[in-house]
Each structure stands twice: as structure tokens, then as C-alpha cells.
Design an enzyme around this catalytic site. Sequence first.
Site, PDB file in Angstrom:
ATOM      1  N   GLU A   1     -10.179  11.556  29.261  1.00  0.00           N
ATOM      2  CA  GLU A   1     -10.199  10.517  28.225  1.00  0.00           C
ATOM      3  C   GLU A   1     -11.026   9.342  28.733  1.00  0.00           C
ATOM      4  O   GLU A   1     -10.930   8.966  29.893  1.00  0.00           O
ATOM      5  CB  GLU A   1      -8.756  10.089  27.917  1.00  0.00           C
ATOM      6  CG  GLU A   1      -8.581   8.815  27.129  1.00  0.00           C
ATOM      7  CD  GLU A   1      -9.229   8.822  25.732  1.00  0.00           C
ATOM      8  OE1 GLU A   1      -9.076   9.820  25.001  1.00  0.00           O
ATOM      9  OE2 GLU A   1      -9.888   7.833  25.403  1.00  0.00           O
TER      10      GLU A   1
ATOM     11  N   ASP B   1     -10.143  17.844  21.263  1.00  0.00           N
ATOM     12  CA  ASP B   1      -9.741  17.044  20.092  1.00  0.00           C
ATOM     13  C   ASP B   1     -10.689  15.852  20.004  1.00  0.00           C
ATOM     14  O   ASP B   1     -10.295  14.697  20.222  1.00  0.00           O
ATOM     15  CB  ASP B   1      -8.280  16.598  20.250  1.00  0.00           C
ATOM     16  CG  ASP B   1      -7.762  15.891  19.000  1.00  0.00           C
ATOM     17  OD1 ASP B   1      -8.505  15.804  17.994  1.00  0.00           O
ATOM     18  OD2 ASP B   1      -6.611  15.415  19.027  1.00  0.00           O
TER      19      ASP B   1
ATOM     20  N   CYS C   1       0.849  -1.192   0.000  1.00  0.00           N
ATOM     21  CA  CYS C   1       0.000   0.000   0.000  1.00  0.00           C
ATOM     22  C   CYS C   1       0.886   1.243   0.000  1.00  0.00           C
ATOM     23  O   CYS C   1       1.776   1.377   0.837  1.00  0.00           O
ATOM     24  CB  CYS C   1      -0.904  -0.029   1.230  1.00  0.00           C
ATOM     25  SG  CYS C   1      -1.770   1.521   1.458  1.00  0.00           S
TER      26      CYS C   1
ATOM     27  N   CYS D   1     -11.229  16.440  13.189  1.00  0.00           N
ATOM     28  CA  CYS D   1     -11.026  15.620  11.994  1.00  0.00           C
ATOM     29  C   CYS D   1     -12.295  15.611  11.143  1.00  0.00           C
ATOM     30  O   CYS D   1     -12.448  14.763  10.281  1.00  0.00           O
ATOM     31  CB  CYS D   1     -10.606  14.202  12.381  1.00  0.00           C
ATOM     32  SG  CYS D   1     -11.735  13.413  13.513  1.00  0.00           S
TER      33      CYS D   1
ATOM     34  N   TYR E   1     -10.614  15.011  25.546  1.00  0.00           N
ATOM     35  CA  TYR E   1     -10.398  13.940  24.556  1.00  0.00           C
ATOM     36  C   TYR E   1      -8.880  13.762  24.384  1.00  0.00           C
ATOM     37  O   TYR E   1      -8.332  13.986  23.296  1.00  0.00           O
ATOM     38  CB  TYR E   1     -11.066  14.260  23.205  1.00  0.00           C
ATOM     39  CG  TYR E   1     -12.498  14.739  23.318  1.00  0.00           C
ATOM     40  CD1 TYR E   1     -13.547  13.826  23.326  1.00  0.00           C
ATOM     41  CD2 TYR E   1     -12.788  16.103  23.435  1.00  0.00           C
ATOM     42  CE1 TYR E   1     -14.863  14.272  23.438  1.00  0.00           C
ATOM     43  CE2 TYR E   1     -14.097  16.542  23.554  1.00  0.00           C
ATOM     44  CZ  TYR E   1     -15.125  15.626  23.548  1.00  0.00           C
ATOM     45  OH  TYR E   1     -16.429  16.074  23.658  1.00  0.00           O
TER      46      TYR E   1
HETATM   47  C1  LIG Z   1      -9.313  12.261  17.962  1.00  0.00           C
HETATM   48  S1  LIG Z   1      -8.750  11.400  19.372  1.00  0.00           S
HETATM   49  C2  LIG Z   1      -7.605  12.559  20.048  1.00  0.00           C
HETATM   50  C3  LIG Z   1      -6.616  12.026  21.039  1.00  0.00           C
HETATM   51  C4  LIG Z   1      -5.401  12.900  21.317  1.00  0.00           C
HETATM   52  N1  LIG Z   1      -5.740  14.278  21.543  1.00  0.00           N
HETATM   53  C5  LIG Z   1      -4.353  12.759  20.232  1.00  0.00           C
HETATM   54  O1  LIG Z   1      -4.024  13.747  19.555  1.00  0.00           O
HETATM   55  O2  LIG Z   1      -3.827  11.650  20.065  1.00  0.00           O
HETATM   56  C6  LIG Z   1     -10.146  11.449  20.390  1.00  0.00           C
HETATM   57  C7  LIG Z   1     -10.012  10.762  21.724  1.00  0.00           C
HETATM   58  O3  LIG Z   1     -11.196  11.011  22.468  1.00  0.00           O
HETATM   59  C8  LIG Z   1     -11.597   9.822  23.142  1.00  0.00           C
HETATM   60  N2  LIG Z   1     -13.046   9.982  23.343  1.00  0.00           N
HETATM   61  C9  LIG Z   1     -14.037   9.831  22.423  1.00  0.00           C
HETATM   62  N3  LIG Z   1     -15.219  10.191  22.950  1.00  0.00           N
HETATM   63  C10 LIG Z   1     -14.975  10.593  24.221  1.00  0.00           C
HETATM   64  C11 LIG Z   1     -15.799  11.097  25.269  1.00  0.00           C
HETATM   65  N4  LIG Z   1     -17.105  11.263  25.089  1.00  0.00           N
HETATM   66  N5  LIG Z   1     -15.210  11.419  26.439  1.00  0.00           N
HETATM   67  C12 LIG Z   1     -13.874  11.234  26.621  1.00  0.00           C
HETATM   68  N6  LIG Z   1     -13.043  10.769  25.655  1.00  0.00           N
HETATM   69  C13 LIG Z   1     -13.582  10.459  24.472  1.00  0.00           C
HETATM   70  C14 LIG Z   1     -11.160   8.698  22.232  1.00  0.00           C
HETATM   71  O4  LIG Z   1     -10.965   7.515  22.959  1.00  0.00           O
HETATM   72  C15 LIG Z   1      -9.840   9.253  21.668  1.00  0.00           C
HETATM   73  O5  LIG Z   1      -8.756   8.896  22.489  1.00  0.00           O
END
Ligand SMILES: C[S@@+](CC[C@H](N)C(=O)[O-])C[C@H]1O[C@@H](n2cnc3c(N)ncnc32)[C@H](O)[C@@H]1O
Length: 458
Positions: A339, A387, A165, A414, A318
Site C-alpha cells: 500500500e 484491488d 441525503c 471498481c 493495493y
Molecule cells: C480500491 S482501494 C482498496 C483498498 C483495500 N483493498 C480495501 O478493500 O479497503 C485501493 C488502494 O490502493 C492504494 N493505491 C493506489 N495506487 C497504488 C499504487 N500504485 N501502489 C500501492 N497502493 C496504491 C490506495 O491508497 C488505496 O488504499
Amino acid sequence: MAERTPPVRPGETLELEVYGLGHAGEGVARYQNFALFIPWALPGDRVRARVTEVKKNFGRAALEAVLTPSPQRVQPRCPVYAECGGCQLQHLDYAAQLAAKREQVQNALARIGGLREVPVHPTLGMADPWRYRNKAQFPIGRQGGRVVAGFFAPGTHRIVDIDDCWIQHPVANRVLREVKRLVVKYGVPVYDEATHTGVLRHVLVRVARSGRDAMAVLVTATPDLPYDHEIAGELMAAIPELVSLWQNINPERTNVVLGEESVHLAGQEGLVDRIGDLEFLISPRSFYQVNPAQTEVLYRKALEYADLRGDEVVVDAYAGIGTISLFLARRARHVFGIEEVPEAVADARANAARNGIGNATFLEGRVEEWLPRLQAEGLRPEVIVFDPPRKGCEPEVLEAAAAMAPRRMVYVSCNPATLARDLGILSRHGYRAVEVQPVDMFPHTHHVEAVARIDRAP
Ligand SMILES: C[S@@+](CC[C@H](N)C(=O)[O-])C[C@H]1O[C@@H](n2cnc3c(N)ncnc32)[C@H](O)[C@@H]1O
């Protein structure tokens, strides 16, 4: 207003000028002011397309021929590009991809958030936008007696067999080829979704930034993986970069790749990666950004937008394995990371210790619960970073954040649609999006990442 009858019918063939890109990377054309989405067509193309679906306000059409190609149309590098669902934009010149992603953010802000004035900077792209992914998830199956692994064809669960890939790290491709070889050698039954039988379902690979270390996870439908010792031994020997090997057990009939239970097969337990000058331990079930080079670019921007002076309390909502939190912590008095995935929280705490950072606290649970609670308890951070996953933030999260009255928020997203929605909500709470920076984390795919700086209105 009188309802308009769509001017096209399924089966009809039309000649169309394509003028835009939809958010799934399809070309968009208009026929008598009716929008048609055409996969694989590009802005600037003149095409012949057959209408496949008609809804009230838009339709879909299949590309039959490119009559006049867009000047930005290029030859895709991947030999199975047309069949595989992994990339959508390889046939669009990279500079044009970056421009299209910026436009998507601008359009979403205007249409969904009502935010026409917010400056959206040109997308920050990669100098070499190939072989960038540090995480691969290859489904594995059997077709006509042959073991196949790669990606699902778009909208289906038919596996397109891939050996190399172009957006994956070369180590991931080598692991894939070797696992296929071992499956055949040891006659390991591969999983059949239709009958929910067989053993091996997916191969996951994560590669650390240096490309020296990698972790693989063999996802099985059953606790028993035949010849697990032999396979582990041969795989580790064949791929010297592989420092950690796991089996994950997922017995459910589900599209979710990983199950609850993981068994350590060989090597070390975690994979350690570096971003900038910090080290991060990553467990198989934790979220981790997939493009390490662009992660640095994204985090640098997020830090710049946070504009910390050293005495602030910051919330990182997050937080994943604490990556952004720890960069923030070095420039703040204290950081609270929130988280919901327990393994990620454990990684985040270990990562703080690993990097000698003592001013970060990680709270396990949902942001929807923690943020209102911290607000009610009187926490008043100067900066809040979000995030979230693609669905964005729940309204109660944004409400609690605004009630904490931070001087600034930084929103890493995202999904431009939910970013626009949430920036619109925040603007009604007195927070103004000042600028937005798209960062190309996913070259050759339709995915768009962006970071927004949001200030409390004076
Ligand atoms: C887009 S990732 C960002 C993680 C980190 N900021 C990074 O840059 O690696 C989103 C994160 O939010 C967590 N997550 C999703 N929904 C959530 C919620 N309702 N409350 C807490 N964490 C959550 C997911 O497990 C994931 O680790």
C-alpha cells in the site's frame, strides 16, 4: 473505410428509443446507427431529446420529454435528485439497476478484454439499498448570502444544498445539518473556490458499521479555524455518536479534498469499525470501503475465490488499511500487503496487532515497485489479490504477478473497463478469468464493483 458524416447536428431535436445504459448512467439511443448519450433517459423509454454535442462516433443529447416511459422507470426518492450529481440511477427500479450493472461488466469484458466466454454472475444487491454510505464528503459554500453544503451539481462546482441525503447514513446527515448551523452561529467564513478565500471547505463524516460511532473532519483552507473549541464542543455534544473530530488543512487550489496536515480537535484519534469478526482502525486519510454491508459480501467472495487451505503465501496488492489482507491471513501461512499511503500502512499494521494476527507484513510503497522487486527476490506466492483504484494495474504489475506464477489471482475492481483490460492482459500471460461476480457497492449510482477469479491456465 470512408469516414461517415454524423447524421445529427447540435440543436436538432429527435424522437428516440432508448435501448441501453452508458457507463455514466446515461441512456443510450441510436439515430441512423449513430449513438447518442442522453442523461436521465432509461432503456425502454421513448424520448424527445435535443442534440447538444456531436463527435465523430457518438453524440450527446439533453432529455426534453419522456414520451413513453420505460416500465422500469420509478419515482426517485430524493427531492433534489435532478439537480444533484451524487446519484444517477434513482429513477431506475433497483432490480433493473442490478441487471444493468451485470450487463456493463459483460459488455466491457467482451469489448475491451475480448473475453466473451467468461461467466458473469447476477449482481449481488442489497435488501435495503438506502442510507448505506458510511462516508460523506460535503463541500460547503455560500450562495446568495446563505450557507449551503451538500454535493456538486453534475459537471460543475455549484453546490446543491442538501439536508438529508438518501444514500448517506443518517448520522452523516445530522452532522452536516449541525455544522451548517454552527457555521452560521459563529460566522465562520466558508471557502470560495473562485477567489480562494474563506476558511471551511468540506465536512467529511465516517460512520462505523454499528452506526454508534462516527468521525468528522472539518477541512479548512487556513490553519486557523475560528471558534474551533466552541464548534468542537457543541458538535460533539449535539451528535453523541461522534467519537472523533479532526481539522484537516488544505491550503491548495485543488479538487483534492484533503490536505497533508491534520489537527486532532476532540474525542479519540481514530474510528474503529468491524467487518465480520475483525476490527479495523481507520485514519482520516486512509481508503476504506463506503458500503459496509456489501463490503462483507465482496470480501466473502474474494476469500472464496482465493480458495485458501492454510499453507499459502499470499500477496494483497493495493491493501488499504489491510482489510482483505487480514481476512486472508487467517486462512494462509503469510500475507504480504502492499500500500502506498503511509497512514493506511500504519493503520494496517495496527489492525493486524489489534486482531492478534502475526502472519501479515505490510510493505509501504507503490505496487509497481514492490511487486517486481519481490519477484526478483524470489517470492513465489500461491495467490495474488489485486484491488487497485479505478485506473487499474500498470502493465509491469501484471507482468511481475504472472512471473511469480501463482496458482490463482483474485481481482477486485471498481471499474469494469480497466478490469476487462487487465484480464485481457493476464490472459496473454497464461491466466484465465474463470468467473466474475458483480457486487452492488453503490446502489443508485452508476458505479460498478466486481470481483474476478483468475486461474493459471493448465
Ligand atoms: C480500491 S482501494 C482498496 C483498498 C483495500 N483493498 C480495501 O478493500 O479497503 C485501493 C488502494 O490502493 C492504494 N493505491 C493506489 N495506487 C497504488 C499504487 N500504485 N501502489 C500501492 N497502493 C496504491 C490506495 O491508497 C488505496 O488504499
